[in-house]
Design an enzyme around this catalytic site. Sequence first.
Site, PDB file in Angstrom:
ATOM      1  N   SER A  90       0.786  -1.237   0.000  1.00  0.00           N
ATOM      2  CA  SER A  90       0.000   0.000   0.000  1.00  0.00           C
ATOM      3  C   SER A  90       0.815   1.282   0.000  1.00  0.00           C
ATOM      4  O   SER A  90       0.237   2.370  -0.097  1.00  0.00           O
ATOM      5  CB  SER A  90      -0.955   0.007   1.194  1.00  0.00           C
ATOM      6  OG  SER A  90      -2.041  -0.835   0.939  1.00  0.00           O
ATOM      7  N   ASN A 198      -9.137  -0.792  -0.464  1.00  0.00           N
ATOM      8  CA  ASN A 198      -8.257  -0.837  -1.623  1.00  0.00           C
ATOM      9  C   ASN A 198      -8.970  -0.430  -2.902  1.00  0.00           C
ATOM     10  O   ASN A 198      -8.349   0.078  -3.838  1.00  0.00           O
ATOM     11  CB  ASN A 198      -7.679  -2.241  -1.776  1.00  0.00           C
ATOM     12  CG  ASN A 198      -6.693  -2.560  -0.682  1.00  0.00           C
ATOM     13  OD1 ASN A 198      -5.700  -1.885  -0.525  1.00  0.00           O
ATOM     14  ND2 ASN A 198      -6.974  -3.590   0.098  1.00  0.00           N
ATOM     15  N   GLY A 340       2.866  -0.866   4.018  1.00  0.00           N
ATOM     16  CA  GLY A 340       2.410  -1.696   2.920  1.00  0.00           C
ATOM     17  C   GLY A 340       2.514  -3.162   3.248  1.00  0.00           C
ATOM     18  O   GLY A 340       3.542  -3.618   3.740  1.00  0.00           O
TER      19      GLY A 340
END
Length: 411
Positions: A90, A198, A340
Amino acid sequence: MSVRTIRTALVATTAVVLSVALAAPAMAAAPAGTDHEATRKAIEAAVADGVPGVTATAKDGRGEWSATAGVGNLGTSKPRSADDRYRVGSITKTFVATVLLQLEAEGRLSLDDTVEKWLPGVVRGNGHDGSRITLRQLLNHTSGIYNYTADEEFGRTYFLKDGFFEHRYDTATPEELVGIAMGHKPDFAPGTSWNYSNTNYTLAAMAVESVTGNRYGDEIRRRILQPLRLRATLVPGTFPKLPKPSSRAYGKLAETTTGPTYDVTELNPSLAAGAGDMISDSGDLNRFYSALLKGRLLPAKQLSEMKDTVKVDAIPNAGYGLGLIERKLSCGVTVWGHGGGIHGSTSEAVTTADGRHSLALNFNADWTGDTDAVVEAEFCGKAPVAAGARADSGTRQRVQPDVMSLSRPVG
């Protein structure tokens, strides 16, 4: 801050120790007068907690310091490298948000434009309505759009062993990913709450393409990677391998943190399009976040917008901006960045508000380890909790799928 504090768990994760031989930590020479002893101990603690290997690089006014611990390959015991490339999950979101803010600065869009304006007919169904959602709400996760990686069938297909081994090389289109989200009801009405999704960033990447007529990866390369000379960073598209130098990535592919460990290095990253598909290394991530916070990538107005945060109760002492997380550490230092997570990879990249002190790191595991402890160690000199004594928060979440694995267990 660690991405584990902001992801919705598809797979339960707690600390566990791998029964593997671990290489001794390798330390690069540090600039005179610099003390990274707490950081070194924190990455060693992560290995003691079961992470196969860690690579970390810090940079401040006195120079750059790198360290590794553990191994990059459980089969050969080859150590990790400070130059390892890895899937950043991410952290991709900050790159995508930066491009949209650059487009706003150029007058090509407004963040208050609706999603419907740039992606007509895409966000519809089960109560989703793109005409009521703005680009800004995509970037700060206040859109209410369902998170496609939380879909049960998606989880079985990409996060559990049988599905992963069958589908890891499949290509998923952004439209298909958004379509999964549209099969569910929204989490809340736009602008009324916050939830990490997401889907927001897959849509943001699609909006970049609608505005520019180019692939979002091409825009990231032209606008960010090339000007900053981030030569280890790429948007891989559908390419499943990690460029060298790199280590192997490991995961459990199960609903528990016990049992076999699998090599999940290879996968088709299209399943995380715009939300978590990028690859980088620690040096490049430090340069990116430092340049961003110093105002080299955005005008003052857009950087201010990016740093306008929404309070998130699930993240202690933190807020979420536009693809950028603000966090106040225990010693009072404030850092900005993003975490992430993806199959076999957990990463963190943060910098101080003036861009002068940065840290980026990667664990080649997705079920254990505490990146928060490494951040606290670097910026606060805080000694890590002894291995085995730290209780897991229980809030680890999978922000996206980004990796693939070989079909044999290790260890």
